[in-house]
Design an enzyme around this catalytic site. Structure first.
Site, mmCIF file in Angstrom:
data_model
loop_
_atom_site.group_PDB
_atom_site.id
_atom_site.type_symbol
_atom_site.label_atom_id
_atom_site.label_comp_id
_atom_site.label_asym_id
_atom_site.label_seq_id
_atom_site.Cartn_x
_atom_site.Cartn_y
_atom_site.Cartn_z
ATOM 1 N N ARG A 70 23.049 85.886 50.449
ATOM 2 C CA ARG A 70 23.022 87.341 50.230
ATOM 3 C C ARG A 70 23.922 88.069 51.243
ATOM 4 O O ARG A 70 23.527 89.076 51.829
ATOM 5 C CB ARG A 70 21.598 87.875 50.319
ATOM 6 C CG ARG A 70 21.393 89.144 49.519
ATOM 7 C CD ARG A 70 20.137 89.899 49.905
ATOM 8 N NE ARG A 70 19.974 91.050 49.046
ATOM 9 C CZ ARG A 70 19.167 92.064 49.281
ATOM 10 N NH1 ARG A 70 18.416 92.090 50.350
ATOM 11 N NH2 ARG A 70 19.091 93.069 48.464
ATOM 12 N N TRP A 112 12.782 81.990 43.361
ATOM 13 C CA TRP A 112 12.787 83.445 43.448
ATOM 14 C C TRP A 112 12.358 84.039 42.093
ATOM 15 O O TRP A 112 12.823 83.588 41.047
ATOM 16 C CB TRP A 112 14.186 83.968 43.822
ATOM 17 C CG TRP A 112 14.233 85.468 43.759
ATOM 18 C CD1 TRP A 112 13.702 86.333 44.664
ATOM 19 C CD2 TRP A 112 14.793 86.269 42.715
ATOM 20 N NE1 TRP A 112 13.891 87.621 44.250
ATOM 21 C CE2 TRP A 112 14.565 87.617 43.053
ATOM 22 C CE3 TRP A 112 15.469 85.980 41.522
ATOM 23 C CZ2 TRP A 112 14.983 88.683 42.262
ATOM 24 C CZ3 TRP A 112 15.877 87.035 40.724
ATOM 25 C CH2 TRP A 112 15.639 88.374 41.102
ATOM 26 N N LYS A 132 7.159 96.859 56.153
ATOM 27 C CA LYS A 132 7.436 95.724 55.257
ATOM 28 C C LYS A 132 8.468 94.849 55.957
ATOM 29 O O LYS A 132 9.596 95.293 56.193
ATOM 30 C CB LYS A 132 7.975 96.243 53.928
ATOM 31 C CG LYS A 132 8.375 95.142 52.943
ATOM 32 C CD LYS A 132 8.763 95.747 51.603
ATOM 33 C CE LYS A 132 9.407 94.742 50.670
ATOM 34 N NZ LYS A 132 9.966 95.409 49.473
ATOM 35 N N TRP A 133 8.062 93.651 56.338
ATOM 36 C CA TRP A 133 8.918 92.744 57.115
ATOM 37 C C TRP A 133 9.549 91.740 56.148
ATOM 38 O O TRP A 133 8.888 90.830 55.672
ATOM 39 C CB TRP A 133 8.072 92.024 58.162
ATOM 40 C CG TRP A 133 8.828 91.111 59.070
ATOM 41 C CD1 TRP A 133 9.391 89.914 58.758
ATOM 42 C CD2 TRP A 133 9.091 91.327 60.465
ATOM 43 N NE1 TRP A 133 9.991 89.362 59.859
ATOM 44 C CE2 TRP A 133 9.816 90.206 60.919
ATOM 45 C CE3 TRP A 133 8.784 92.334 61.371
ATOM 46 C CZ2 TRP A 133 10.233 90.075 62.245
ATOM 47 C CZ3 TRP A 133 9.198 92.203 62.694
ATOM 48 C CH2 TRP A 133 9.921 91.090 63.115
ATOM 49 N N ASP A 134 10.829 91.918 55.881
ATOM 50 C CA ASP A 134 11.494 91.115 54.857
ATOM 51 C C ASP A 134 12.316 89.988 55.491
ATOM 52 O O ASP A 134 12.633 90.013 56.691
ATOM 53 C CB ASP A 134 12.394 92.034 54.018
ATOM 54 C CG ASP A 134 12.593 91.511 52.598
ATOM 55 O OD1 ASP A 134 12.312 90.331 52.349
ATOM 56 O OD2 ASP A 134 13.052 92.297 51.749
ATOM 57 N N MET A 135 12.724 89.023 54.674
ATOM 58 C CA MET A 135 13.508 87.872 55.138
ATOM 59 C C MET A 135 14.187 87.305 53.899
ATOM 60 O O MET A 135 13.557 86.609 53.114
ATOM 61 C CB MET A 135 12.517 86.867 55.730
ATOM 62 C CG MET A 135 13.067 85.822 56.624
ATOM 63 S SD MET A 135 13.644 84.389 55.742
ATOM 64 C CE MET A 135 14.012 83.295 57.065
ATOM 65 N N CYS A 190 7.318 89.745 53.528
ATOM 66 C CA CYS A 190 8.085 89.611 52.305
ATOM 67 C C CYS A 190 9.238 88.673 52.624
ATOM 68 O O CYS A 190 9.752 88.670 53.743
ATOM 69 C CB CYS A 190 8.615 91.003 51.927
ATOM 70 S SG CYS A 190 9.815 91.000 50.587
ATOM 71 N N ASP A 206 12.342 101.668 51.578
ATOM 72 C CA ASP A 206 12.814 100.281 51.571
ATOM 73 C C ASP A 206 14.228 100.196 52.148
ATOM 74 O O ASP A 206 14.666 101.062 52.924
ATOM 75 C CB ASP A 206 12.718 99.716 50.138
ATOM 76 C CG ASP A 206 12.489 98.217 50.106
ATOM 77 O OD1 ASP A 206 13.468 97.464 50.196
ATOM 78 O OD2 ASP A 206 11.317 97.791 49.990
ATOM 79 N N ASP A 207 14.968 99.192 51.763
ATOM 80 C CA ASP A 207 16.289 98.866 52.302
ATOM 81 C C ASP A 207 17.256 100.051 52.168
ATOM 82 O O ASP A 207 17.148 100.841 51.235
ATOM 83 C CB ASP A 207 16.810 97.670 51.483
ATOM 84 C CG ASP A 207 17.955 96.963 52.157
ATOM 85 O OD1 ASP A 207 18.457 97.476 53.165
ATOM 86 O OD2 ASP A 207 18.347 95.894 51.653
ATOM 87 N N ASP A 233 9.238 89.537 43.774
ATOM 88 C CA ASP A 233 10.087 90.643 43.318
ATOM 89 C C ASP A 233 9.911 90.864 41.823
ATOM 90 O O ASP A 233 10.300 91.907 41.294
ATOM 91 C CB ASP A 233 11.571 90.323 43.586
ATOM 92 C CG ASP A 233 11.948 90.637 45.025
ATOM 93 O OD1 ASP A 233 11.118 91.210 45.747
ATOM 94 O OD2 ASP A 233 13.091 90.316 45.418
HETATM 95 C C1 GLA Z 1 14.128 91.774 48.906
HETATM 96 C C2 GLA Z 1 12.713 92.248 48.702
HETATM 97 C C3 GLA Z 1 12.703 93.479 47.836
HETATM 98 C C4 GLA Z 1 13.545 94.554 48.488
HETATM 99 C C5 GLA Z 1 14.935 94.037 48.759
HETATM 100 C C6 GLA Z 1 15.744 95.010 49.569
HETATM 101 O O1 GLA Z 1 14.677 91.309 47.722
HETATM 102 O O2 GLA Z 1 11.938 91.230 48.147
HETATM 103 O O3 GLA Z 1 11.381 93.919 47.645
HETATM 104 O O4 GLA Z 1 12.929 94.959 49.681
HETATM 105 O O5 GLA Z 1 14.910 92.808 49.460
HETATM 106 O O6 GLA Z 1 17.004 94.552 49.865
#
Ligand code: GLA
Length: 780
Positions: free
Chosen positions: A439, A200, A472-475, A522, A362-363, A544
């Protein structure tokens, strides 16, 4: 493609040739992968392994062929139990654990274009004008099993793709333990292996090592393609010859490189057998992910350029293919979870003023999400944070003339969520065993159709009413406690592959339902930067970590396998939130500009000078964006070396325009001269060369300012602050008219850097982590 007389298969692209032939026993001997060979000149005799005498302690194929030793033969696809003691491409367990297999050629066919896979996996695409497919069907000598090796030749990209399909023609189940997508045997071991490794916030740092006897493995077992080891690898030789391989797959992969006692090298790529098994029912078939291969005599840059061409033309699809990507603002590092409607609207307004085109929320916008402990799975707006709803925010953003984007992390669930209360069994966990956690969150079982249906409905509802232009599709966590109640799953070894098939199916449906939406994938930054995700989402959040120095390494490594159009790159705050390093705003931009540009900082807090600088940056980026996203990219000086300098260049197709990044790690004291030598120019052209004008904060000079100021200026004092707000220095004056030939072979000696002994309008003041972008314009 095939010469009947010689039983030779010739897979040629514009600049490469790949050859293999059928042996007298019906096996496939690999003969050559390298520079283009014109067909008339190919002599199989010269290329084939010589085998008139036997090998000590070797095992011959059979008594009729006493000198055919597979263990010292380059082969297209190897099995176990017939004398090849290197790692094999296929491992199947049948009849109480038997493993011996022997496949020989039965038939082959050539198909124009590329037939679509039935596997549910993403794949490259092309029509008969861009590619041709060869399918060689092999048959097991004693068992009712067939194996198809499929090769698709993409002429223009100099790429060949490969996959394997196993057919179970028997009446019994067989368990597949390994089925490689591709095997490549090379007849010399003078190669170095290049891999892209990290973790990371330090993804895809380039590593190179010479091969040594034995096996090297580059793999992932965490359920994603991973920041640990990307599936893209290269083999390079001292003379520049380079072979690249990658896999169109987002889950556990393995690239195995074995140097044999006879100085041969075997490379296997495919699903990682360490975390895989698959029960193949009678009359069923299994197809591997597609592997991509390229060769170039022009070192890593040449092989990368082939991959870039291939990915832009044959992986990225939909309306965003070759379309200039918008400059975005993302509120994450500006606000994290702490935002209000007003704050977001102010951010959006200021962003619009700066010339930003896409606002990404974002989140933190959904459920009761105020930190990372809750609400994943509840994809409805948080009314406390956004009382007027997402529709209204989206409307405001659209009114400002910007596109509206939204973050989601659909594959996850929080224990504290409505979804978990309702469907605890949807979470990936083993009954009776306390699940591990990442997390504060858990993974949803995407092998289950009902989970996928839920997500499709929830997400498409929100995306429709919020009128999104970008997702933005995060994981953000990787797998543990692999288990599923899905009845289709016959063996727990199927979990990872079924999961990724489930994800791909969901993505297929969502991208079809929202064809114009720009998707960016992402996974805690770049934990899933791979060709599988790029088949659905044309760009990926690279890391990040947006620190300018770190990004030199991260973007350099990533660019080896992936084009700039796929790499999300943001300008963030200083000190940087991941490294606490202070870097100059202009350098942060210069480096982020070699990718898909975004901003991720609180633009409402910028000073006037910074706003002006950012406006100019965005205007510059827009003016050169086609070049920066789709130009021919080359790494001239590597960050990953002992050099203090990093040079990247991107050239337009006709080489009439180039942008060249010159960056340094640390400021040298009493510097020598810096030279810009770039070979991807038009040798016959004349260029004008000059740096992008950027602003130099007078604070860089600290107390030295007193040498020129009539009034005393204290370092860190109010006077210095006021002057810094009101005055910025222009960067150096530097301008050349120079032939392409001279740039390529002699280079340009740049103005002197500041070295503590004087300063004038010509002096290049860079400082630690400083950089410039040089513009090359063809004038003749
Ligand atoms: C991950 C993404 C970040 C952001 C956070 C939000 O870490 O890589 O860019 O979107 O989640 O919780």
């Amino acid at each position: 493609m095939i010469s009947k007389k010689d039983r030779l298969f010739n897979l040629s692209t514009k600049k490469t040739t790949y050859l293999f032939a059928i042996t007298e026993t019906g096996h496939l001997e690999h003969l050559y992968y390298g520079r283009y060979l014109s067909k008339e000149t190919i002599s199989i005799d010269a290329l084939a392994e010589k085998r008139s005498i036997s090998i000590g302690t070797g095992t011959a194929y059979d008594s009729d062929h006493p000198t055919l030793f597979f263990t010292n033969l380059c082969m297209e696809y190897s099995t176990m139990g017939k004398g090849d003691y290197r790692e094999s491409s296929v491992d199947i367990s049948y009849s109480r654990g038997m493993q011996t297999l022997d496949f020989i050629v039965k038939s082959y066919r050539i198909l124009p274009g590329k037939p679509r896979t039935f596997s549910g996996l993403p794949e490259s695409y092309g029509d008969k004008s861009t590619c041709t497919t060869l399918e060689v069907m092999l048959k097991e000598t004693c068992l009712p099993l067939r194996l198809a090796l499929t090769y698709t030749v993409f002429e223009d990209s100099n790429v060949i793709t490969r996959r394997a399909t196993l057919y179970n023609d028997s009446t019994e189940e067989v368990t597949i333990k390994n089925l490689a997508s591709a095997q490549l045997d090379l007849d010399t071991d003078d190669w170095k292996l290049v891999t892209f490794d990290g973790a990371w916030s330090r993804e895809r740092y380039m590593h190179e090592r010479p091969l040594a006897p034995g096996i090297m493995i580059n793999d992932s077992k965490s359920g994603v393609s991973s920041a640990d080891h990307n599936p893209c690898i290269f083999l390079t030789k001292e003379n520049g010859e380079t072979i690249g391989m990658n896999l169109i797959y987002s889950s556990n992969h393995r690239e195995l490189v074995e140097t044999s006692p006879y100085g041969k090298v075997r490379v296997l790529t495919g699903i990682n057998p360490a975390t895989f098994s698959w029960v193949l029912a009678p009359q069923d078939r299994f197809q591997t992910p597609e592997a991509i291969l390229t060769y170039s005599p022009d070192a890593l840059n040449g092989a990368s350029q082939n991959f870039h061409h291939f990915i832009n033309n044959h992986i990225i699809r939909g309306p965003w293919k070759f379309r200039e990507r918008p400059v975005l603002i993302n509120n994450w590092e500006a606000t994290y979870f702490k935002f209000t409607e007003d704050k977001l609207i102010n951010l959006a307004k200021e962003s619009a003023n700066l010339g930003i085109e896409l606002f990404v929320l974002d989140d933190g916008w959904f459920g009761l999400r105020n930190d990372d402990t809750t609400s994943l799975g509840d994809w409805t707006v948080n009314p406390k944070k956004l009382p007027s709803g997402l529709e209204n925010l989206s409307l405001e953003v659209h009114r400002l003339g910007m596109m509206f984007g939204l973050w989601v992390e659909p594959e996850m669930v929080s224990i504290e969520s409505q979804l978990y209360k309702k469907h605890p069994d949807w979470m990936v966990a083993i009954p009776g065993r306390r699940p591990s956690v990442g997390r504060n969150q858990y993974i949803l079982d995407l092998t289950r159709p009902d989970v996928r249906d839920y997500l499709f409905k929830q997400l498409s509802d929100v995306w429709h009413f919020a009128n999104v232009n970008y997702i933005k599709w995060d994981m953000n966590r990787v797998f543990s406690d692999m288990y599923s109640t899905n009845r289709e799953m016959k063996d727990h070894g199927e979990f990872f592959h079924r999961y990724i098939l489930g994800l791909y199916e969901l993505l297929e449906k969502l991208t079809a339902a929202f064809p114009n939406v720009l998707f960016e994938s992402c996974a805690s930054g770049g934990n899933r930067f791979d060709l599988g995700m790029l088949c659905y989402m044309p760009q990926t959040w690279t890391s990040d970590n947006t620190d300018a120095l770190s990004r030199l390494y991260i973007q350099e490594g990533t660019s080896c396998g992936y084009p700039l159009s796929t790499m999300g790159s943001h300008v963030s705050d200083s000190p940087n939130h991941q490294t606490l390093r202070r870097t100059d705003l202009e350098s942060r931009f210069n480096i982020a500009a070699f990718g898909v540009l975004g901003y991720e900082l609180d633009v409402t807090k910028l000073k006037g000078q910074q706003k002006d600088a950012i406006k100019a940056q965005i205007a510059f980026y827009k003016a050169h964006r086609a070049l920066l996203q789709y130009g021919t990219f080359t790494r001239v000086k590597l960050a990953n070396s002992t050099s203090n300098q990093v040079v990247w260049a991107v050239a337009s197709q006709d080489k009439s325009e180039l942008l060249v990044l010159f960056a340094q790690k640390l400021n040298p004291s009493n510097p020598g001269s810096d030279k810009l030598r770039v070979e991807i120019v038009d040798l016959n052209a004349v260029y004008e060369v000059f740096p992008r004008q950027q602003r130099i904060d007078i604070k860089m000079f600290g107390n030295l300012l007193n040498q020129v100021s009539p009034l005393p200026i204290t370092e860190g004092g109010i006077a210095q602050d006021t002057i810094s707000k009101a005055v910025t220095l222009d960067s150096e004056v530097e301008h050349y008219r120079v032939t392409g030939e001279q740039v390529a072979w002699a280079g340009i000696k740049l103005n002197q850097q500041f070295g503590g002994t004087g300063y004038d309008a010509m002096t290049r003041v860079l400082g630690d982590f400083g950089s410039r972008i040089y513009i090359f314009k063809k004038i003749k």
